[in-house]
Design a protein around this motif. Sequence first.
Motif, PDB file in Angstrom:
ATOM      1  N   LEU A   1       0.856  -1.188   0.000  1.00  0.00           N
ATOM      2  CA  LEU A   1       0.000   0.000   0.000  1.00  0.00           C
ATOM      3  C   LEU A   1       0.891   1.236   0.000  1.00  0.00           C
ATOM      4  CD1 LEU A   1      -2.607  -1.170   2.670  1.00  0.00           C
ATOM      5  CD2 LEU A   1      -2.763  -1.347   0.176  1.00  0.00           C
ATOM      6  N   ARG A   2       0.669   2.137  -0.919  1.00  0.00           N
ATOM      7  CA  ARG A   2       1.549   3.296  -1.085  1.00  0.00           C
ATOM      8  C   ARG A   2       0.882   4.551  -0.527  1.00  0.00           C
ATOM      9  NH1 ARG A   2       5.718   1.586  -4.009  1.00  0.00           N
ATOM     10  NH2 ARG A   2       5.417  -0.327  -5.236  1.00  0.00           N
ATOM     11  N   GLY A   3       1.421   5.035   0.579  1.00  0.00           N
ATOM     12  CA  GLY A   3       0.871   6.218   1.220  1.00  0.00           C
ATOM     13  C   GLY A   3       0.185   5.879   2.526  1.00  0.00           C
TER      14      GLY A   3
ATOM     15  N   SER B   1       5.877  12.269  -1.710  1.00  0.00           N
ATOM     16  CA  SER B   1       5.274  12.809  -0.491  1.00  0.00           C
ATOM     17  C   SER B   1       6.354  13.264   0.481  1.00  0.00           C
ATOM     18  CB  SER B   1       4.397  11.747   0.178  1.00  0.00           C
ATOM     19  OG  SER B   1       5.192  10.659   0.635  1.00  0.00           O
ATOM     20  N   SER B   2       5.962  14.031   1.497  1.00  0.00           N
ATOM     21  CA  SER B   2       6.915  14.481   2.517  1.00  0.00           C
ATOM     22  C   SER B   2       7.508  13.295   3.252  1.00  0.00           C
ATOM     23  CB  SER B   2       6.216  15.427   3.494  1.00  0.00           C
ATOM     24  OG  SER B   2       5.104  14.800   4.103  1.00  0.00           O
ATOM     25  N   TRP B   3       6.710  12.253   3.459  1.00  0.00           N
ATOM     26  CA  TRP B   3       7.196  11.024   4.089  1.00  0.00           C
ATOM     27  C   TRP B   3       8.294  10.401   3.228  1.00  0.00           C
ATOM     28  CZ3 TRP B   3       3.752   6.012   4.536  1.00  0.00           C
ATOM     29  CH2 TRP B   3       4.440   5.054   5.283  1.00  0.00           C
ATOM     30  N   ASP B   4       8.110  10.391   1.917  1.00  0.00           N
ATOM     31  CA  ASP B   4       9.097   9.825   0.993  1.00  0.00           C
ATOM     32  C   ASP B   4      10.397  10.618   1.056  1.00  0.00           C
ATOM     33  OD1 ASP B   4      10.153   8.223  -1.026  1.00  0.00           O
ATOM     34  OD2 ASP B   4       9.363   9.504  -2.613  1.00  0.00           O
TER      35      ASP B   4
ATOM     36  N   ALA C   1      11.482  12.497   3.520  1.00  0.00           N
ATOM     37  CA  ALA C   1      12.122  12.370   4.839  1.00  0.00           C
ATOM     38  C   ALA C   1      12.964  11.112   4.928  1.00  0.00           C
ATOM     39  CB  ALA C   1      11.053  12.379   5.929  1.00  0.00           C
ATOM     40  N   LEU C   2      12.497  10.034   4.315  1.00  0.00           N
ATOM     41  CA  LEU C   2      13.237   8.771   4.385  1.00  0.00           C
ATOM     42  C   LEU C   2      14.465   8.761   3.483  1.00  0.00           C
ATOM     43  CD1 LEU C   2      10.351   6.147   4.536  1.00  0.00           C
ATOM     44  CD2 LEU C   2      11.664   7.139   6.402  1.00  0.00           C
ATOM     45  N   ALA C   3      14.565   9.745   2.591  1.00  0.00           N
ATOM     46  CA  ALA C   3      15.718   9.816   1.693  1.00  0.00           C
ATOM     47  C   ALA C   3      16.907  10.528   2.341  1.00  0.00           C
ATOM     48  CB  ALA C   3      15.330  10.518   0.397  1.00  0.00           C
ATOM     49  N   ASP C   4      16.707  11.109   3.527  1.00  0.00           N
ATOM     50  CA  ASP C   4      17.788  11.823   4.202  1.00  0.00           C
ATOM     51  C   ASP C   4      18.875  10.855   4.656  1.00  0.00           C
ATOM     52  OD1 ASP C   4      16.458  14.181   3.846  1.00  0.00           O
ATOM     53  OD2 ASP C   4      15.602  14.237   5.876  1.00  0.00           O
ATOM     54  N   SER C   5      20.070  11.398   4.827  1.00  0.00           N
ATOM     55  CA  SER C   5      21.176  10.619   5.384  1.00  0.00           C
ATOM     56  C   SER C   5      21.158  10.723   6.912  1.00  0.00           C
ATOM     57  CB  SER C   5      22.514  11.101   4.829  1.00  0.00           C
ATOM     58  OG  SER C   5      22.699  12.478   5.136  1.00  0.00           O
ATOM     59  N   LEU C   6      21.859   9.813   7.559  1.00  0.00           N
ATOM     60  CA  LEU C   6      21.902   9.780   9.022  1.00  0.00           C
ATOM     61  C   LEU C   6      23.228  10.353   9.521  1.00  0.00           C
ATOM     62  CD1 LEU C   6      20.789   8.713  11.796  1.00  0.00           C
ATOM     63  CD2 LEU C   6      22.052   6.606  11.314  1.00  0.00           C
TER      64      LEU C   6
END
Length: 313
Positions: A17-19, A156-159, A161-166
Amino acid sequence: MLYVKTLILPTSPWVILRGRPSEASGQELNGRVIIRLVRSLKVKRVTIAFKPIESNKFMLWKSQDIVTSRQNPIIKELFLTNDTYSGYSVWNPNENDTHEFPFSFAIPGHIHESVSTEFGQIGYELKVTIHTCGFGINTWTQSLPIPVYRVPKEGSSWDFALADSLRMRAEWLGAVELEVLSDSVSVTAKSKINVRAVIRPLQKNEMLVDIGLRLYERTKVKSSLDRFGDPIKSERLICQSHMRTDDPEGELNVLPLRHEYCFDLDLCIPQAFSDIQYDTDTSHLSIKHELVFTATVLDKSQNPHYLRISSPI
């Protein structure tokens, strides 16, 4: 099944499920069912259902948001006898003949993703039921678990956010600086976390004994309270990596911090749903993960200090 061999062959072993539940569109789940017989059967009808898996632990089904997002069984007719006189059709076994039926389901985007915790289970399965006539067993069933998980909607903003580095950074008493770097703040099941740890001495005479990396999973059932009136919680270690930092010259079993050192650590993420859960956060249930880096440092008096730095992941 003693007399019936049933194969459930979906085109995909899971549903994605996407989103978020409020924005995700439904997904198609297609496939076919193959039935082979060992003896003759009088078959009235054959059905397939996409349905929740029953659990003997009910803490996860007490909240209204879970009940609302729970999917009622979707039942499809695969075969219905057209013999109105007898009410059944006779299926005979034949090595070169199988009974094959296609199926298709529209899975709603709002349903709760699969979860398996010590407090209960939210899961789904495909279940084939063969209704027969005669003495003895008149219903034959075969089930196949179908995990449902949720990923960000593209763009999306969620997408994003998960692309950021740590990046984690901390300083201990002006003597040692810790920095932890990774390419991503997100991980997926059966993948690997690659982390680079940087240890910088800010004073002389400090020594490094070991370093470690751990991934924790924390579960909170917000609508179930313990005897103190707090939400029920649990924490478990998912995986870890540990490294002794011996003196490269072989003189000591600790590493004198004379300059900056870099170390690479890996964590292997296990199978989803059985060994690790995907993050979820509803008004009832919260599952989150934390990446923890640790280091043991000896000061100039040889006293050990256990340093810790962490970040959600």
